[in-house]
Design a protein around this motif. Structure first.
Motif, mmCIF file in Angstrom:
data_model
loop_
_atom_site.group_PDB
_atom_site.id
_atom_site.type_symbol
_atom_site.label_atom_id
_atom_site.label_comp_id
_atom_site.label_asym_id
_atom_site.label_seq_id
_atom_site.Cartn_x
_atom_site.Cartn_y
_atom_site.Cartn_z
ATOM 1 N N ALA A 104 -0.073 39.084 62.952
ATOM 2 C CA ALA A 104 0.806 38.314 62.938
ATOM 3 C C ALA A 104 0.257 38.269 64.215
ATOM 4 O O ALA A 104 0.591 36.779 64.502
ATOM 5 C CB ALA A 104 1.164 38.204 62.021
ATOM 6 N N ASN A 158 -8.581 40.248 61.257
ATOM 7 C CA ASN A 158 -7.991 39.096 61.348
ATOM 8 C C ASN A 158 -7.455 38.701 62.920
ATOM 9 O O ASN A 158 -7.170 37.508 63.494
ATOM 10 C CB ASN A 158 -6.621 39.947 60.803
ATOM 11 C CG ASN A 158 -5.880 39.712 59.354
ATOM 12 O OD1 ASN A 158 -5.876 38.970 58.857
ATOM 13 N ND2 ASN A 158 -7.065 40.994 58.819
ATOM 14 N N ARG A 199 3.433 36.719 57.364
ATOM 15 C CA ARG A 199 2.344 37.278 58.651
ATOM 16 C C ARG A 199 1.509 36.963 57.646
ATOM 17 O O ARG A 199 0.805 35.717 58.603
ATOM 18 C CB ARG A 199 2.554 38.611 58.134
ATOM 19 C CG ARG A 199 3.507 39.494 58.773
ATOM 20 C CD ARG A 199 3.819 40.933 57.636
ATOM 21 N NE ARG A 199 5.521 40.765 57.826
ATOM 22 C CZ ARG A 199 6.115 41.854 57.402
ATOM 23 N NH1 ARG A 199 5.247 41.909 55.624
ATOM 24 N NH2 ARG A 199 6.727 42.116 57.533
ATOM 25 N N ARG A 200 0.875 36.161 56.311
ATOM 26 C CA ARG A 200 -0.026 34.957 56.150
ATOM 27 C C ARG A 200 -0.997 36.435 56.073
ATOM 28 O O ARG A 200 -2.082 34.928 57.232
ATOM 29 C CB ARG A 200 0.581 34.446 55.949
ATOM 30 C CG ARG A 200 1.599 33.181 55.201
ATOM 31 C CD ARG A 200 1.253 31.960 55.663
ATOM 32 N NE ARG A 200 2.502 31.349 54.547
ATOM 33 C CZ ARG A 200 2.802 30.071 55.411
ATOM 34 N NH1 ARG A 200 2.183 29.196 55.337
ATOM 35 N NH2 ARG A 200 3.797 29.411 54.232
#
Length: 237
Positions: A144, A96, A85-86
């Motif tokens: 993500a 995000n 996912r990071r």
């Protein structure tokens, strides 16, 4: 849409990929299968410009990507959901997501992109001000995927999207991928959950020890005795 031709890649003296060839046509979902260490993530790095192949060629929509920087590849319409996912854990869900719209082709439609993501993942709308690290694993995977969709891609590459998720969540995520594909986005799915990947995909490639070990329709590979023994186990239905 995507052509990988005889790609060879290495990390120093270690040859990670040798003669790898793969094709994705517009509108397809194609799975890339293989055990840990097979070179799947290395191939993604070659496709997305994070690692330059030592030999061979990668083309996207007819244009070579050999000297194109990673951010420009995203601008051309190819986005990736990385393994693990990071996310930026100290930032909110919406922050995000907005990071996915950093390229010019997506920046101008950021608000529409957010609405699209929230329509696909309604739970994220209610969590948009929440810190990403506080989300469940399944919700983090939604963020993500949503972040990659914010780039308005024509090809979406996913690296192990089912990793660490419960079976019901995997089923939910894969159903979303089916909907994303139906909206016109082609998908390259790199996955160790072979049963789920082949059920979702039209075609698949098998990568072993840096080389292509098989390819074919997903249905044919599901029925292949060797594939079932190697990846689904002797008790697989």
């Amino acid at each position: 849409m995507l052509e990988v031709q005889a790609v060879e890649a290495a990390y120093g003296p270690f040859l990670a990929l040798s003669g790898v060839t793969l094709t994705i046509h517009p509108g397809e979902i194609v799975a890339l299968l293989g055990p840990n260490g097979a070179g799947k993530t290395t191939l993604i790095r070659c496709i997305t410009g994070l690692l330059r192949p030592r030999a061979g060629l990668v083309r996207f929509e007819g244009e070579p990507l050999g000297d194109v920087p990673a951010h420009a590849i995203v601008e051309r319409g190819l986005a990736v959901v990385p393994e693990g996912r990071r996310l930026f854990g100290a930032m909110t869900v919406e922050e995000n997501l907005e990071l996915g719209a950093f390229v010019p082709r997506a920046r101008s439609r950021r608000a529409a992109g957010l609405e699209r993501v929230y329509a696909i993942f309604p739970v994220l709308r209610g969590s948009r001000r929440q810190i990403a690290s506080a989300l469940s694993g399944g919700q983090q995977q939604m963020v993500a995927i949503g972040r990659a969709l914010m780039a308005n891609p024509r090809l979406l590459v996913l690296d192990e999207p089912s990793l660490g998720l419960a079976p019901l969540l995997v089923e939910s995520i894969f159903e979303v991928l089916r909907e994303i594909n139906a909206s016109g986005v082609s998908i390259l799915l790199v996955e160790q959950n072979v049963q789920a990947a082949l059920t979702l995909s039209r075609r698949a490639y098998i990568l072993e020890a840096g080389r292509m070990a098989g390819e074919g329709s997903a249905a044919a590979l599901l029925d292949d005795a060797r594939v079932r023994r190697a990846y689904l186990g002797p008790l697989a239905p």
